[in-house]
Scaffold this motif. Sequence first.
Motif, PDB file in Angstrom:
ATOM      1  N   ILE A 106       0.837  -1.204   0.000  1.00 53.39           N
ATOM      2  CA  ILE A 106       0.000   0.000   0.000  1.00 53.39           C
ATOM      3  C   ILE A 106       0.872   1.254   0.000  1.00 53.39           C
ATOM      4  O   ILE A 106       0.618   2.209  -0.754  1.00 53.39           O
ATOM      5  CB  ILE A 106      -0.937   0.025   1.219  1.00 53.39           C
ATOM      6  CG1 ILE A 106      -1.847  -1.212   1.219  1.00 53.39           C
ATOM      7  CG2 ILE A 106      -1.767   1.302   1.223  1.00 53.39           C
ATOM      8  CD1 ILE A 106      -2.769  -1.302   0.029  1.00 53.39           C
ATOM      9  N   LEU A 107       1.923   1.245   0.819  1.00 51.10           N
ATOM     10  CA  LEU A 107       2.829   2.398   0.869  1.00 51.10           C
ATOM     11  C   LEU A 107       3.553   2.580  -0.451  1.00 51.10           C
ATOM     12  O   LEU A 107       3.785   3.715  -0.890  1.00 51.10           O
ATOM     13  CB  LEU A 107       3.830   2.219   2.011  1.00 51.10           C
ATOM     14  CG  LEU A 107       3.264   2.311   3.431  1.00 51.10           C
ATOM     15  CD1 LEU A 107       4.374   2.130   4.464  1.00 51.10           C
ATOM     16  CD2 LEU A 107       2.548   3.636   3.650  1.00 51.10           C
ATOM     17  N   ARG A 108       3.914   1.474  -1.098  1.00 51.76           N
ATOM     18  CA  ARG A 108       4.596   1.581  -2.386  1.00 51.76           C
ATOM     19  C   ARG A 108       3.683   2.222  -3.431  1.00 51.76           C
ATOM     20  O   ARG A 108       4.109   3.086  -4.211  1.00 51.76           O
ATOM     21  CB  ARG A 108       5.077   0.205  -2.852  1.00 51.76           C
ATOM     22  CG  ARG A 108       6.178  -0.374  -1.983  1.00 51.76           C
ATOM     23  CD  ARG A 108       6.959  -1.455  -2.704  1.00 51.76           C
ATOM     24  NE  ARG A 108       6.150  -2.620  -3.025  1.00 51.76           N
ATOM     25  CZ  ARG A 108       6.008  -3.681  -2.238  1.00 51.76           C
ATOM     26  NH1 ARG A 108       6.624  -3.715  -1.063  1.00 51.76           N
ATOM     27  NH2 ARG A 108       5.275  -4.722  -2.625  1.00 51.76           N
ATOM     28  N   LYS A 109       2.412   1.811  -3.443  1.00 48.96           N
ATOM     29  CA  LYS A 109       1.474   2.386  -4.411  1.00 48.96           C
ATOM     30  C   LYS A 109       1.237   3.865  -4.135  1.00 48.96           C
ATOM     31  O   LYS A 109       1.168   4.681  -5.071  1.00 48.96           O
ATOM     32  CB  LYS A 109       0.151   1.619  -4.362  1.00 48.96           C
ATOM     33  CG  LYS A 109       0.232   0.222  -4.952  1.00 48.96           C
ATOM     34  CD  LYS A 109      -1.119  -0.478  -4.916  1.00 48.96           C
ATOM     35  CE  LYS A 109      -1.048  -1.844  -5.573  1.00 48.96           C
ATOM     36  NZ  LYS A 109      -2.366  -2.543  -5.560  1.00 48.96           N
ATOM     37  N   LEU A 110       1.114   4.214  -2.859  1.00 48.94           N
ATOM     38  CA  LEU A 110       0.923   5.626  -2.513  1.00 48.94           C
ATOM     39  C   LEU A 110       2.161   6.446  -2.852  1.00 48.94           C
ATOM     40  O   LEU A 110       2.054   7.606  -3.277  1.00 48.94           O
ATOM     41  CB  LEU A 110       0.577   5.756  -1.025  1.00 48.94           C
ATOM     42  CG  LEU A 110      -0.844   5.337  -0.640  1.00 48.94           C
ATOM     43  CD1 LEU A 110      -0.990   5.282   0.880  1.00 48.94           C
ATOM     44  CD2 LEU A 110      -1.867   6.302  -1.238  1.00 48.94           C
ATOM     45  N   ALA A 111       3.332   5.850  -2.664  1.00 50.50           N
ATOM     46  CA  ALA A 111       4.577   6.555  -2.990  1.00 50.50           C
ATOM     47  C   ALA A 111       4.626   6.885  -4.479  1.00 50.50           C
ATOM     48  O   ALA A 111       5.071   7.974  -4.872  1.00 50.50           O
ATOM     49  CB  ALA A 111       5.784   5.710  -2.587  1.00 50.50           C
ATOM     50  N   VAL A 112       4.176   5.958  -5.317  1.00 53.81           N
ATOM     51  CA  VAL A 112       4.137   6.215  -6.761  1.00 53.81           C
ATOM     52  C   VAL A 112       3.236   7.412  -7.060  1.00 53.81           C
ATOM     53  O   VAL A 112       3.610   8.322  -7.807  1.00 53.81           O
ATOM     54  CB  VAL A 112       3.640   4.971  -7.532  1.00 53.81           C
ATOM     55  CG1 VAL A 112       3.467   5.312  -9.014  1.00 53.81           C
ATOM     56  CG2 VAL A 112       4.611   3.806  -7.380  1.00 53.81           C
ATOM     57  N   SER A 113       2.045   7.426  -6.462  1.00 54.94           N
ATOM     58  CA  SER A 113       1.091   8.502  -6.735  1.00 54.94           C
ATOM     59  C   SER A 113       1.586   9.848  -6.212  1.00 54.94           C
ATOM     60  O   SER A 113       1.439  10.880  -6.880  1.00 54.94           O
ATOM     61  CB  SER A 113      -0.266   8.168  -6.102  1.00 54.94           C
ATOM     62  OG  SER A 113      -0.815   6.998  -6.684  1.00 54.94           O
ATOM     63  N   ILE A 114       2.167   9.842  -5.016  1.00 59.18           N
ATOM     64  CA  ILE A 114       2.695  11.091  -4.446  1.00 59.18           C
ATOM     65  C   ILE A 114       3.828  11.626  -5.302  1.00 59.18           C
ATOM     66  O   ILE A 114       3.872  12.813  -5.649  1.00 59.18           O
ATOM     67  CB  ILE A 114       3.171  10.865  -2.996  1.00 59.18           C
ATOM     68  CG1 ILE A 114       1.975  10.616  -2.079  1.00 59.18           C
ATOM     69  CG2 ILE A 114       3.981  12.070  -2.494  1.00 59.18           C
ATOM     70  CD1 ILE A 114       2.357  10.137  -0.691  1.00 59.18           C
ATOM     71  N   PHE A 115       4.746  10.748  -5.673  1.00 61.75           N
ATOM     72  CA  PHE A 115       5.906  11.193  -6.441  1.00 61.75           C
ATOM     73  C   PHE A 115       5.522  11.580  -7.865  1.00 61.75           C
ATOM     74  O   PHE A 115       6.143  12.458  -8.462  1.00 61.75           O
ATOM     75  CB  PHE A 115       6.972  10.101  -6.463  1.00 61.75           C
ATOM     76  CG  PHE A 115       8.304  10.587  -6.943  1.00 61.75           C
ATOM     77  CD1 PHE A 115       9.022  11.510  -6.208  1.00 61.75           C
ATOM     78  CD2 PHE A 115       8.845  10.132  -8.135  1.00 61.75           C
ATOM     79  CE1 PHE A 115      10.256  11.979  -6.656  1.00 61.75           C
ATOM     80  CE2 PHE A 115      10.075  10.579  -8.585  1.00 61.75           C
ATOM     81  CZ  PHE A 115      10.778  11.511  -7.843  1.00 61.75           C
ATOM     82  N   ALA A 116       4.489  10.932  -8.397  1.00 64.46           N
ATOM     83  CA  ALA A 116       4.045  11.256  -9.756  1.00 64.46           C
ATOM     84  C   ALA A 116       3.708  12.733  -9.885  1.00 64.46           C
ATOM     85  O   ALA A 116       3.986  13.369 -10.912  1.00 64.46           O
ATOM     86  CB  ALA A 116       2.833  10.403 -10.119  1.00 64.46           C
ATOM     87  N   PHE A 117       3.119  13.299  -8.827  1.00 65.08           N
ATOM     88  CA  PHE A 117       2.680  14.691  -8.874  1.00 65.08           C
ATOM     89  C   PHE A 117       3.646  15.637  -8.163  1.00 65.08           C
ATOM     90  O   PHE A 117       3.248  16.708  -7.693  1.00 65.08           O
ATOM     91  CB  PHE A 117       1.264  14.807  -8.301  1.00 65.08           C
ATOM     92  CG  PHE A 117       0.224  14.185  -9.192  1.00 65.08           C
ATOM     93  CD1 PHE A 117      -0.308  14.897 -10.253  1.00 65.08           C
ATOM     94  CD2 PHE A 117      -0.180  12.877  -8.993  1.00 65.08           C
ATOM     95  CE1 PHE A 117      -1.245  14.319 -11.095  1.00 65.08           C
ATOM     96  CE2 PHE A 117      -1.116  12.294  -9.823  1.00 65.08           C
ATOM     97  CZ  PHE A 117      -1.656  13.009 -10.881  1.00 65.08           C
ATOM     98  N   SER A 118       4.908  15.239  -8.097  1.00 60.78           N
ATOM     99  CA  SER A 118       5.947  16.142  -7.589  1.00 60.78           C
ATOM    100  C   SER A 118       6.355  17.081  -8.715  1.00 60.78           C
ATOM    101  O   SER A 118       6.485  16.669  -9.866  1.00 60.78           O
ATOM    102  CB  SER A 118       7.164  15.354  -7.103  1.00 60.78           C
ATOM    103  OG  SER A 118       6.843  14.567  -5.987  1.00 60.78           O
ATOM    104  N   ILE A 119       6.577  18.324  -8.381  1.00 59.96           N
ATOM    105  CA  ILE A 119       6.932  19.317  -9.405  1.00 59.96           C
ATOM    106  C   ILE A 119       8.355  19.829  -9.228  1.00 59.96           C
ATOM    107  O   ILE A 119       8.742  20.796  -9.860  1.00 59.96           O
ATOM    108  CB  ILE A 119       5.957  20.506  -9.396  1.00 59.96           C
ATOM    109  CG1 ILE A 119       5.926  21.166  -8.013  1.00 59.96           C
ATOM    110  CG2 ILE A 119       4.568  20.072  -9.819  1.00 59.96           C
ATOM    111  CD1 ILE A 119       5.066  22.408  -7.961  1.00 59.96           C
ATOM    112  N   ASN A 120       9.128  19.171  -8.370  1.00 60.79           N
ATOM    113  CA  ASN A 120      10.506  19.639  -8.126  1.00 60.79           C
ATOM    114  C   ASN A 120      11.528  18.731  -8.780  1.00 60.79           C
ATOM    115  O   ASN A 120      12.688  18.737  -8.438  1.00 60.79           O
ATOM    116  CB  ASN A 120      10.786  19.714  -6.625  1.00 60.79           C
ATOM    117  CG  ASN A 120      10.660  18.360  -5.952  1.00 60.79           C
ATOM    118  OD1 ASN A 120      10.043  17.449  -6.487  1.00 60.79           O
ATOM    119  ND2 ASN A 120      11.251  18.236  -4.769  1.00 60.79           N
TER     120      ASN A 120
END
Length: 216
Positions: A106-120
């Motif tokens: 679950i954390l791995r999937k959330l990490a993908v989604s969080i990082f996908a929308f990183s703008i830095n």
Amino acid sequence: MRVVSFLNELVESSKSENDFLTKIFDLTSDFICSNKDFRLLSLDDRSNFLRNIAENVTCIHLILCWHQAKQIEHGQLFKNIVLKYYGENITAKFDRLVRLFHFDIILRKLAVSIFAFSINTTIVSSNFNIKSVDTSMISRIQNGYIEILWNYLIDTYGYLQAIQHYNSITQCLSLTTNIINEMQSNLRHSNDMNFLIEKIELKLILDDLEHSEETR
């Protein structure tokens, strides 16, 4: 993850690194084209943000797939593939980072989604103009995933362990940003990403046309 079966196939058929990396790019394409939050962006923002999200998702998929490969004793095979494609320096950084990604699914999937929308992660990319994207909208999307992450951590691990896991994830994503900056200087990677982005753009257009036909 679907890549497990492909890893086994890779071992049995001795496919090249191109075949495997094509699979990674397919995972990136599937994620972006099926992500409802990405589709909420305006057409201009989707177009301008596409390279950023493609770079982010491809990199973190590489990390997670390498981690998965280790679990089924194909870690060295994956390392050799990345080494041929990116060279020793980036591969060594990938290898160190993979060791830190010991999170549940679950954390791995959330990490993908969080990082996908990183703008830095586009500091060194000449193909991205941060002023041309509605960063407030992207930040709201990312904050939504972060809120889900935090609630999951609290419910699953308790407050103290939640803080530890959150800090670990933050550290991993920060290190992933550094790797992307180096990946973008790799000509082969840059060319393949250009091809991937063209493929995703076409898929998004076709999906939009299909949706438009269905709503008539």
